[in-house]
Design an enzyme around this catalytic site. Sequence first.
Site, PDB file in Angstrom:
ATOM      1  N   HIS A 185     174.383  59.934  81.956  1.00 54.97           N
ATOM      2  CA  HIS A 185     172.994  59.486  82.055  1.00 54.97           C
ATOM      3  C   HIS A 185     172.950  58.190  82.857  1.00 54.97           C
ATOM      4  CE1 HIS A 185     168.981  58.105  81.045  1.00 54.97           C
ATOM      5  NE2 HIS A 185     168.713  59.351  80.714  1.00 54.97           N
ATOM      6  N   LYS A 208     163.855  65.094  70.784  1.00 60.34           N
ATOM      7  CA  LYS A 208     162.847  64.065  70.536  1.00 60.34           C
ATOM      8  C   LYS A 208     162.355  64.212  69.094  1.00 60.34           C
ATOM      9  CE  LYS A 208     162.685  63.145  75.068  1.00 60.34           C
ATOM     10  NZ  LYS A 208     163.103  61.889  75.675  1.00 60.34           N
ATOM     11  N   LYS A 255     163.208  60.490  70.190  1.00 60.00           N
ATOM     12  CA  LYS A 255     164.552  60.058  70.583  1.00 60.00           C
ATOM     13  C   LYS A 255     165.201  59.160  69.532  1.00 60.00           C
ATOM     14  CE  LYS A 255     163.111  57.902  74.549  1.00 60.00           C
ATOM     15  NZ  LYS A 255     163.342  57.047  75.720  1.00 60.00           N
TER      16      LYS A 255
END
Length: 470
Positions: A285, A166, A168
């Site tokens: 994902h 992050k 991101k």
Amino acid sequence: SVGFKAGVKEYKLTYYTPEYETKDTDILAAFRVTPQPGVPPEEAGAAVAAESSTGTWTTVWTDGLTSLDRYKGRCYHIEPVPGEADQYICYVAYPLDLFEEGSVTNMFTSIVGNVFGFKALRALRLEDLRIPTAYIKTFQGPPHGIQVERDKLNKYGRPLLGCTIKPKLGLSAKNYGRAVYECLRGGLDFTKDDENVNSQPFMRWRDRFLFCAEALYKAQAETGEIKGHYLNATAGTCEEMMKRAVFARELGVPIVMHDYLTGGFTANTSLAHYCRDNGLLLHIHRAMHAVIDRQKNHGMHFRVLAKALRMSGGDHIHAGTVVGKLEGERDITLGFVDLLRDDFIEKDRSRGIYFTQDWVSLPGVIPVASGGIHVWHMPALTEIFGDDSVLQFGGGTLGHPWGNAPGAVANRVALEACVKARNEGRDLAAEGNAIIREASKWSPQLAAACEVWKEIKFEFKAVDTLDPEK
């Protein structure tokens, strides 16, 4: 009478067959059907079977040129949903001949295609699928599976640790690589591209791949452990996706990543085949899944998307946390976690599993717990997910007050403490906080993390819950 009789006839006359005995080769589906007012459940269930197999809205002359009895889907059982006035679970059996071998794309085009827009239904949800072993054997499945991954990484007896880098979006490739290095050096096994990171103006994919590979090799040399970074190969075209995967292989990294729902099953299966042929692990994902699976009465349950992914191919998949910031009830989550990992799963309605599923020789997929989790969650995560899992802390690593590497140290110390306590026979659910406190006495990094996140909880009831018992 001889000949063709034109006109419209009720679906249930052809497609509702309560006397049908299912075959071992049938694909079985459990649909949650909400008919329009005035439509009987038998007609609604039969309509689902018809519209997702051989039927259309009127009888057609060409029906006579084939054997409908051989090819039609059949609604063979209907049960009311406890606690819901107008919902039914309709079970449909599909002959295997309706589907192309080795194609999740074709399977979904039929089973969850046009039928979901059907006017006679207020809502429709696919709750579960039973995939026959004959069909499973036409799929390669995960590129490697759980045991091969452990052997490649030389890591045993504990969950693996990850971290999503992050912020991101917005980092340059050099700074991104620096964050990767710090996390891996601190003790994580993996770092991860966020699912949104593809190849944007502030960081093109090739630059990111190079800096991440450099970070990985440097961290490996310093720690003596094998490290990985999920390089997201997802792209606008299949050709571009494959180009990125090829470059990752040329860099010698162990793992790439794909967003399988936005990228699509066809692209995903191609990538999975490439990964097996070239020794790359594949992290999956599930971005976009909640669009499909979050509403209880319409769409498709995540356990179906998880089964489809195991067929299409992936070595890791995000599967909710039970304790973090994203949706997921414990029993339901564990139901599809077992579906991903185990070879054989018994029907168990208390966990939302409608059918017994035999995966024959298809390798397992490692579930990834990610989203709003931190060191205080570690005992619960270790207990819930067990060893064959990846626990991913993005903010829970990078949000550490002393920086990324100390954040990674805190997570690794917490994990090792939980695994040690579990192996000594302690109860992680009851003693979790005490175990973390004990470990923080000799790890200042963990103590600092414990202080920052001691009050953070995401307490909202899950939207997608199990039905009450009858």
